[in-house]
Design an enzyme around this catalytic site. Sequence first.
Site, PDB file in Angstrom:
ATOM      1  CG  MET A   1       1.230  44.104  63.606  1.00 54.54           C
ATOM      2  SD  MET A   1       1.638  42.466  64.283  1.00 54.54           S
ATOM      3  CE  MET A   1       0.002  41.808  64.560  1.00 54.54           C
ATOM      4  CB  THR A   2      -1.919  43.350  57.967  1.00 51.39           C
ATOM      5  OG1 THR A   2      -1.905  42.286  58.912  1.00 51.39           O
ATOM      6  CG2 THR A   2      -2.020  42.780  56.567  1.00 51.39           C
TER       7      THR A   2
ATOM      8  N   GLY B   1       0.330  44.271  50.199  1.00 51.06           N
ATOM      9  CA  GLY B   1       1.518  43.776  49.508  1.00 51.06           C
ATOM     10  C   GLY B   1       2.528  43.076  50.383  1.00 51.06           C
TER      11      GLY B   1
ATOM     12  CB  SER C   1       1.325  39.261  59.011  1.00 46.84           C
ATOM     13  OG  SER C   1      -0.034  39.624  59.067  1.00 46.84           O
TER      14      SER C   1
ATOM     15  CD  GLU D   1      -1.801  39.230  70.990  1.00 46.48           C
ATOM     16  OE1 GLU D   1      -2.942  39.024  70.530  1.00 46.48           O
ATOM     17  OE2 GLU D   1      -1.585  40.017  71.930  1.00 46.48           O
TER      18      GLU D   1
END
Length: 372
Positions: free
Chosen positions: A164-165, A168, A171, A284
């Site tokens: 995901m991350t 810049g 998340s 999560e």
Amino acid sequence: MQTYKAPLRDMRFVIHEMLDAEQLSKLPGYEEATADTIDAIIEEGAKFCEDKLLPLNRVGDEEGCTYENGVVHTPPGFKQAYDDFVAAGWQSISSDPNYGGQGLPTTLNSGMQEFISGANLAWGMYPGLSQGAAAAIQVHGSAEQKALYLPKLASGEWVGAIAMTEPGTGSDLQAVRTRAERQGENYVVNGSKTFISNGHHCGLLIVVCKTNPAEAARGVSLLVVEQPGEQPGFRRGRLLHKIGQKGQDTAELFFDDLRVPAENLLGGEEGQGFYQLMNQLPRERLIIGLGAIAAAEAALEHTLAYVRERKAFGKRLLDFQNTRFRLAERRTEVTLGQVFIDHCIQRLIAGALDAETASMAKWWCTQKQCEI
């Protein structure tokens, strides 16, 4: 010397009294989940964590993962412990039996996750993230995708990861720049990710990408990449250094015209990725909170063992009034966190855990983990 005793008494109380696990054996598919079976499972799980995982905690922190000739190696003993873990069936304990799982109640898996986090939080990320990837596929994947991916995750043949991350964008999933352009029967993926847990060891990688860059949330899709390290156009970068959890593999990933078959689009429909991720976030966040409060309790137990032995000014540290005040405060905070997590697990099982409550659990428990 580190000490850890899994909180079996508390776990039995939660499972049998709060969650009334005995009633599960009366439901179709859970006939084998009797009280005796449940107790035997959590006892074996506690023993595995105390005997196998706790001794690896120090080497995981002191040596961590290492990078040599383009290959990342986990700390000594981590791989063998993982092999023992999957061989004993812990990875598939609550997985769908149609795809290689045992189909036991989710409460047992949650209990095992708590034990793992208390014994060795960094090691626990390897199977934990695989279960997270499997959960996303179980809920949102097509029948063909489930049949292809879930058995390999349940067996431990593949370690899972979710990318995901990004540099810049953090998340902020609506702002991801990794692009997946449809070209014939494939998507061509370009972009980069950072701070990806299990990035160097994953056999299955779920990539968060934009299939429609003109849209924000509605332009996000999830692509499943099988055996990413064997695919042209995929590169792993350096091993990222962190303040803690040094035994956990955290990577940079690069996509340079990586070709992914169109049938690997999770769910088969573009633009569903943001919804699919948001749907999984309460679970999560709860898992992060559960791991955090388990680690906080373990830290408290390590401290108690120390102050019982360490002496100053002719008496044990435990005998000083201020020490007892501080320990009482910390025990109260840990207990509050545990009760809140148990409440969230109840709501998750009932299908009623909302994002706000899960976020509170994650924030409170991680905050107390750092403080304690």
